[in-house]
Design a protein around this motif. Structure first.
Motif, PDB file in Angstrom:
ATOM      1  N   HIS A   1      -8.612  -0.234   1.179  1.00 39.05           N
ATOM      2  CA  HIS A   1      -7.925   0.419   2.298  1.00 39.05           C
ATOM      3  C   HIS A   1      -8.632   0.145   3.623  1.00 39.05           C
ATOM      4  N   GLY A   2      -9.969   0.120   3.615  1.00 34.07           N
ATOM      5  CA  GLY A   2     -10.703  -0.067   4.860  1.00 34.07           C
ATOM      6  C   GLY A   2     -10.675  -1.489   5.371  1.00 34.07           C
ATOM      7  N   LEU A   3     -10.648  -2.470   4.473  1.00 34.71           N
ATOM      8  CA  LEU A   3     -10.715  -3.869   4.877  1.00 34.71           C
ATOM      9  C   LEU A   3      -9.365  -4.582   4.853  1.00 34.71           C
TER      10      LEU A   3
ATOM     11  N   PHE B   1       0.826  -1.209   0.000  1.00 28.46           N
ATOM     12  CA  PHE B   1       0.000   0.000   0.000  1.00 28.46           C
ATOM     13  C   PHE B   1       0.861   1.260   0.000  1.00 28.46           C
ATOM     14  N   PHE B   2       1.977   1.270   0.686  1.00 32.59           N
ATOM     15  CA  PHE B   2       2.829   2.458   0.660  1.00 32.59           C
ATOM     16  C   PHE B   2       3.579   2.571  -0.667  1.00 32.59           C
ATOM     17  N   THR B   3       3.883   1.440  -1.291  1.00 36.69           N
ATOM     18  CA  THR B   3       4.433   1.503  -2.651  1.00 36.69           C
ATOM     19  C   THR B   3       3.397   2.038  -3.627  1.00 36.69           C
ATOM     20  N   TRP B   4       2.170   1.599  -3.471  1.00 35.51           N
ATOM     21  CA  TRP B   4       1.060   2.132  -4.289  1.00 35.51           C
ATOM     22  C   TRP B   4       0.939   3.633  -4.107  1.00 35.51           C
TER      23      TRP B   4
ATOM     24  N   ILE C   1      -4.996   8.415  11.968  1.00 35.11           N
ATOM     25  CA  ILE C   1      -4.995   7.192  11.148  1.00 35.11           C
ATOM     26  C   ILE C   1      -6.102   7.249  10.101  1.00 35.11           C
ATOM     27  N   ILE C   2      -7.289   7.691  10.508  1.00 31.29           N
ATOM     28  CA  ILE C   2      -8.409   7.778   9.552  1.00 31.29           C
ATOM     29  C   ILE C   2      -8.088   8.794   8.462  1.00 31.29           C
ATOM     30  N   THR C   3      -7.569   9.962   8.853  1.00 34.36           N
ATOM     31  CA  THR C   3      -7.244  10.997   7.867  1.00 34.36           C
ATOM     32  C   THR C   3      -6.142  10.533   6.928  1.00 34.36           C
ATOM     33  N   LEU C   4      -5.137   9.821   7.464  1.00 32.62           N
ATOM     34  CA  LEU C   4      -4.066   9.293   6.612  1.00 32.62           C
ATOM     35  C   LEU C   4      -4.615   8.297   5.602  1.00 32.62           C
ATOM     36  N   THR C   5      -5.484   7.417   6.033  1.00 34.36           N
ATOM     37  CA  THR C   5      -6.060   6.428   5.119  1.00 34.36           C
ATOM     38  C   THR C   5      -6.876   7.107   4.022  1.00 34.36           C
ATOM     39  N   ILE C   6      -7.656   8.101   4.391  1.00 35.34           N
ATOM     40  CA  ILE C   6      -8.457   8.823   3.395  1.00 35.34           C
ATOM     41  C   ILE C   6      -7.556   9.568   2.423  1.00 35.34           C
ATOM     42  N   ALA C   7      -6.465  10.169   2.922  1.00 37.53           N
ATOM     43  CA  ALA C   7      -5.519  10.852   2.038  1.00 37.53           C
ATOM     44  C   ALA C   7      -4.883   9.880   1.051  1.00 37.53           C
ATOM     45  N   MET C   8      -4.566   8.679   1.500  1.00 38.24           N
ATOM     46  CA  MET C   8      -4.009   7.669   0.591  1.00 38.24           C
ATOM     47  C   MET C   8      -5.030   7.285  -0.481  1.00 38.24           C
ATOM     48  N   ILE C   9      -6.293   7.116  -0.080  1.00 38.11           N
ATOM     49  CA  ILE C   9      -7.337   6.790  -1.059  1.00 38.11           C
ATOM     50  C   ILE C   9      -7.465   7.902  -2.098  1.00 38.11           C
ATOM     51  N   THR C  10      -7.413   9.159  -1.646  1.00 35.75           N
ATOM     52  CA  THR C  10      -7.554  10.291  -2.560  1.00 35.75           C
ATOM     53  C   THR C  10      -6.388  10.363  -3.533  1.00 35.75           C
ATOM     54  N   CYS C  11      -5.152  10.171  -3.059  1.00 35.55           N
ATOM     55  CA  CYS C  11      -3.986  10.173  -3.949  1.00 35.55           C
ATOM     56  C   CYS C  11      -4.078   9.054  -4.976  1.00 35.55           C
TER      57      CYS C  11
END
Length: 1035
Positions: free
Chosen positions: A991-993, A594-597, A878-888
């Motif tokens: 990302h959520g699951l 996921f971080f490579t993505w 953590i929630i904001t970081l996950t959402i930021a990753m989804i947006t990128c």
């Protein structure tokens, strides 16, 4: 010729006063029935009768002849008509009638010649039109002749049509012969746009129609004075129809602002137009072109209003159209075009329209393709299927099904306890989504703005209904289930046999009416039991105590059945999926992937294209796709561009004018010279060509010394004397100066308005009305120049990138010119303007808007989660970081899937922030509320118990609401809604699951201490309760 008679304005449709015998005399008795079988000689005889009707008969007779007999000949007589020379032998030397006949003759050729019109015929038709208009305009007195309004309108409309046809003919040089190309080079003035504009303006000026219409609009009477031309119906209607011709011309040249400016004196209300003009097709054509201009200028509300009013007018006037078959086809074709434009406007700007037009619109397009317009209802709503409002219902329902009632807890308390546990997560997702939707409403696009506001309010209303009405209904339904009542017929109750003594057999359930519910009282202890405890009694007592505890926690059979129905997904997540994800080898792999993505997505962000291609807004099989392809293949120049100079420069000053003009003696760094140099590099500057400046043409106009000077004044009155004035007019040149340096400030200011109103002609081609009439804004007080402009043309622009680059280069060029003028000491500013700038201006700052909107949305999510999760900053991070990753990842996917960054995609990204929260909030909150075990065990438990609910209640419901968009024929819906929303759901679920539970297992927050203390207290109370019950029984 008949003597001049004044007729009321638009009054050529007065009923005929002739009887049938006189009609038969003029029309030759039985003419009008079988034109297809008549000979050429009979055609000549009929046109001879036509001439006699024009000169001798009333206008109603001419109108009847034109609308009936001439129209029938046009439709049924396909052979070539006699030439004008052949007709001259029968009608004599009548220049006006022969010119009118040749106009009808060439119109017949354009309409019926199978192989197309030749270049010679096009040139001859143009020369004939010029002769006709010279006969009308060059007379010192008005022509003493009256023609029907319909005929005058057809002359102007055919003149514009043949000009357009010649332009199309000239652009297809690959299909032309060498002789045609040489002839086109020799006759560059044939069907020249300036000549066509000059004819229209001359007819408008001669009739003074603008003054008459403005007086009518203000409710005052018009005073014609001694001008007989404006009192003649022939000239008045020629002037009125020429205004419509100018509207069509400017629309064809894509100058939509000037097109609407031309008809600002005409009220687009069809009832008021009907008071001025009786030609039905003229009214329809006027409103069609006005609505088209409104559409291209993105003024969709006015366009919809004009289209709907006109279509209703056409429907009400169907009998008139049927009676006038000559106009039937043209009106029907225009109505179809208006219906299509109306559909496009309603798609971009939904609003309420007339129910009749709305039903006809759906009937017209429903069977062909499901375009976006079919989503628009008559009330103007955009009923986009919002599948995001039902996720919380699934989460709440599954939580109720999996819960077990506590000891002595009734149904209401159980539901309240569950809502208290799930409700904060519902509040968190609903509030966050609503904020994201409200922020999406900041876009200037009307349709998207309405959808965002509609969705934001809908989410809030849905949340309110979920925690009120839905909770009430689910409570009643839970009671119904416990009491074994049938779903629909709740008054019927099914009795179940709880004993297992009888063998199972297939039988119908016993149904009773309003059977009392089963008693839930705990079983009593027999009073006959001896208080003395023996070993046997002790054993029996222990068994009794166990029975007491078992019965005290007993629940109803149906409720126990619901408890055991965890479902396939829950079992799958609990037994297989959660343990697999939390494996010691899988977790590091998930973090790495996921971080490579994320890193790859960040690398792709700069390559996302900006803009909105025009062909995307059309259906996949729309005819407009071929139109855009033809633009790219055949067009050589792009839209016009205007370089505007603000107030602050004295043009009468020779030094100041040298910084603007381009003629001999002007500065090499002048504005016109810089623009000319830029046009030499069209591939870089996107400037194809620059027209002559009004300042250069004005100086040439003043210095013209031919047989007739351009600038002349009347000897007696001192008024301007045009070159079209009679030869015996006593006029003299305005000034004796022949150089720019000798021109005084007074002369420059006084003669400039004359130049801007003078129409060019063969005596003086430098008249500025046609080319520069709207290039200069004069002060109302001293007639000095306030602002002015220089017109040019962009190079050919096809894609959104071309338009954006052209706008950027124009701004760079004008910034350079502004610095040059300011360095020379002139406090002015130069800026560019083109019709498409207002649409593409947003893309100059689109990335700034993306960053700003997404940052605001992310900040709103962070604050909302921080507050609603008990001021837990780690969970919010953590929630904001996950959402930021989804947006990128979403933005990077836009590059891969060829989705452009624009207002629509920006709104979708803002919405994705709120939607992604649903995949994170429930699992993260369940992780926080879990007070037992390590981070790994808590993450596995949250994924097992809440993951299946998120997958079934959020992921599947969203996909079900989105997948239908994949079948849309609209590319706009398919690209910006289906593709982007399917990515939002897929990335959010991944990302959520997958990622979020793993991340929580590493850096998740510690258990909530208050929650942990409450759980320990509850468990201690449960353990003490059986002991207290046993002591009570033994006592």
């Amino acid at each position: 010729m008949m003597d001049f008679e004044y007729t009321p304005y638009g009054g050529t449709t007065a009923p005929s006063t002739m009887n049938q015998q006189e009609m038969d005399h003029y029309f030759g008795g039985s003419y009008g029935g079988g034109v297809s079988s008549i000979s050429r000689r009979e055609i000549i005889e009929h046109f001879a009768e036509f001439r006699r009707a024009i000169h001798e008969g009333p206008v109603s007779l001419v109108q009847h002849y034109y609308n009936t007999n001439y129209a029938t000949m046009m439709q049924n007589y396909s052979a070539e008509w006699p030439s004008a020379e052949a007709l001259r032998e029968h009608v004599g030397d009548d220049p006006l009638f022969l010119t009118l006949y040749k106009e009808m003759y060439f119109r017949h050729i354009y309409a019926s010649k199978p192989g197309g019109v030749s270049l010679e015929e096009r040139q001859e038709s143009y020369v004939n039109y010029i002769d006709l208009f010279n006969l009308v305009l060059a007379k010192e007195q008005p022509l003493k002749i009256e023609l029907p309004d319909q005929w005058l309108w057809d002359i102007i409309e055919e003149f514009i049509y043949q000009f357009q046809s010649f332009c199309n003919f000239r652009t297809k040089l690959a299909k032309r012969t060498d002789d045609d190309i040489e002839q086109l080079k020799r006759n560059i003035k044939i069907w020249n746009v300036h000549a066509v504009l000059n004819v229209m303006h001359s007819l408008v000026d001669k009739s003074r129609i603008v003054e008459q219409l403005e007086a009518t609009k203000k409710g005052v009477s018009f005073n014609p004075g001694s001008d007989l031309f404006c009192q003649t119906n022939l000239y008045k209607m020629f002037g009125y129809f020429s205004l419509i011709g100018l509207l069509k011309l400017h629309t064809l040249t894509s100058d939509y602002y000037m097109a609407l400016k031309t008809i600002e004196c005409i009220d687009l209300d069809v009832t008021k137009q009907n008071d001025v003009c009786q030609v039905f097709h003229c009214i329809v054509a006027t409103n069609y072109h006005a609505g088209f201009c409104y559409t291209m200028m993105r003024n969709y509300e006015d366009a919809i209003r004009v289209f709907v009013d006109t279509l209703l007018y056409i429907q009400r006037s169907k009998p008139i159209i049927v009676a006038q078959t000559f106009q039937n086809d043209a009106v029907n074709k225009t109505a179809d075009q208006m219906m299509t434009l109306l559909a496009i406007c309603l798609t971009l700007n939904p609003m309420r329209i007339d129910e009749t037009i709305y039903l006809h619109l759906r009937e017209k397009f429903l069977d062909k393709l499901p375009k976006p317009l079919l989503w628009v209802g008559p009330d103007g709503k955009l009923p986009f299927r919002d599948s995001f409002a039902y996720d919380n219902i699934f989460i709440l329902t599954q939580s109720i099904q999996r819960d077990q009632r506590l000891l002595n807890e009734d149904v209401e308390s159980q539901i309240g306890r569950i809502v208290g546990r799930v409700g904060p997560a519902m509040l968190l997702t609903s509030v966050s989504e609503s904020i994201a939707f409200f922020l999406g409403a900041l876009t200037p696009m009307p349709a998207v703005r309405l959808f965002s506001l509609y969705a934001a309010v809908s989410v809030l209303i849905d949340f309110f209904l979920q925690i009120t009405i839905f909770v009430t209904f689910i409570t009643l339904d839970h009671k119904r289930t416990i009491e074994n009542r049938i779903d629909v017929f709740c008054c019927l109750q099914i009795s179940r046999d709880k004993t297992n003594s009888q063998p199972r057999c297939l039988s119908l359930p016993r149904v009773s009416w309003f059977k009392p519910k089963i008693s839930k009282k705990r079983p009593s202890i027999s009073n006959n039991q001896s208080p003395l405890q023996t070993p046997l009694g002790s054993i029996k007592s222990d068994e009794t105590n166990k029975n007491i505890f078992r019965q005290s926690s007993k629940i109803e059979p149906c409720e126990e059945h619901l408890m055991e129905m965890d479902g396939f997904l829950f079992s799958l997540f609990k037994k297989y999926y959660a343990p697999f994800i939390m494996n010691c080898y899988v977790r590091p792999t998930v973090i790495f992937i996921f971080f490579t993505w994320l890193a790859l997505s960040i690398a792709l962000l700069p390559y996302v294209k900006v803009g909105l291609e025009q062909n995307i807004t059309m259906a996949k099989d729309s005819y407009m796709i071929d139109y855009f392809s033809a633009l790219k293949e055949y067009f050589a120049v792009g839209p016009p561009v205007y370089f505007v100079i603000t107030q602050g420069i004295d043009y009468s000053n020779i030094n100041a004018s040298n910084m603007i003009c381009a003629s001999a003696g002007c500065s090499s760094k002048s504005m016109a010279n810089q623009l000319g140099i830029a046009s030499l590099r069209p591939s870089e500057t996107r400037i194809a060509q620059i027209g002559t400046t009004w300042l250069d043409d004005y100086y040439d106009w003043l210095r013209h010394r031919g047989s007739t000077p351009c600038c002349r004044l009347h000897e007696t009155t001192g008024d301007f004397c045009s070159t079209n004035a009679p030869l015996n007019a006593n006029c003299h040149p305005c000034t004796r100066s022949t150089t720019r340096e000798a021109l005084t400030h007074y002369e420059f200011t006084k003669f400039l308005p004359y130049f801007l109103k003078d129409n060019p002609n063969y005596k003086c081609a430098k008249g500025g009305h046609a080319a520069h009439g709207n290039s200069v804004a004069l002060s109302d007080e001293d007639k000095t120049v306030e602002t002015s402009l220089i017109m040019g043309y962009h190079s050919l622009l096809i894609s959104s990138g071309d338009f954006i680059e052209a706008m950027k280069q124009a701004y760079i060029l004008t910034d350079t010119i502004t610095r040059t003028l300011q360095t020379a000491g002139y406090d002015v500013k130069v800026f560019p303007y083109s019709i498409f700038y207002v649409f593409y201006e947003q893309y100059l700052t689109i990335w700034h808007d993306v960053l700003m909107n997404l940052s605001i949305s992310a900040a709103a999510i962070f604050v909302a989660t921080f507050i609603l999760l008990g001021f837990d900053i780690m969970s919010a991070f953590i929630i904001t970081l996950t959402i930021a990753m989804i947006t990128c990842d979403m933005i990077a996917m836009m590059y891969i899937w060829n989705i452009e960054m624009n207002a629509i995609s920006l709104v979708n990204l803002v919405m994705s922030v709120g939607i992604s929260l649903e995949f994170c909030a429930h699992i993260c909150r369940d992780f926080i509320l879990s007070a037992k075990g390590s981070r790994l065990k808590r993450a596995e438990k949250a994924l097992a118990y809440m993951g299946s609910s998120v997958f079934s209640g959020i992921t599947l419901t969203k996909i079900g609401g989105i997948v239908v968009l994949g079948f849309s024929h609209s590319q706009l819906f398919h690209i910006f809604y289906f593709r982007m929303f399917i990515c939002i759901v897929s990335f959010g679920a991944a990302h959520g699951l997958i990622f979020l539970p793993v991340l929580l297992s590493y850096i998740g927050p510690s258990p909530n201490h208050i929650r942990k203390t409450r759980i320990h207290r509850s468990r201690s109370m449960r353990k003490s309760h059986p002991l207290q019950a046993m002591s009570t029984e033994m006592s």
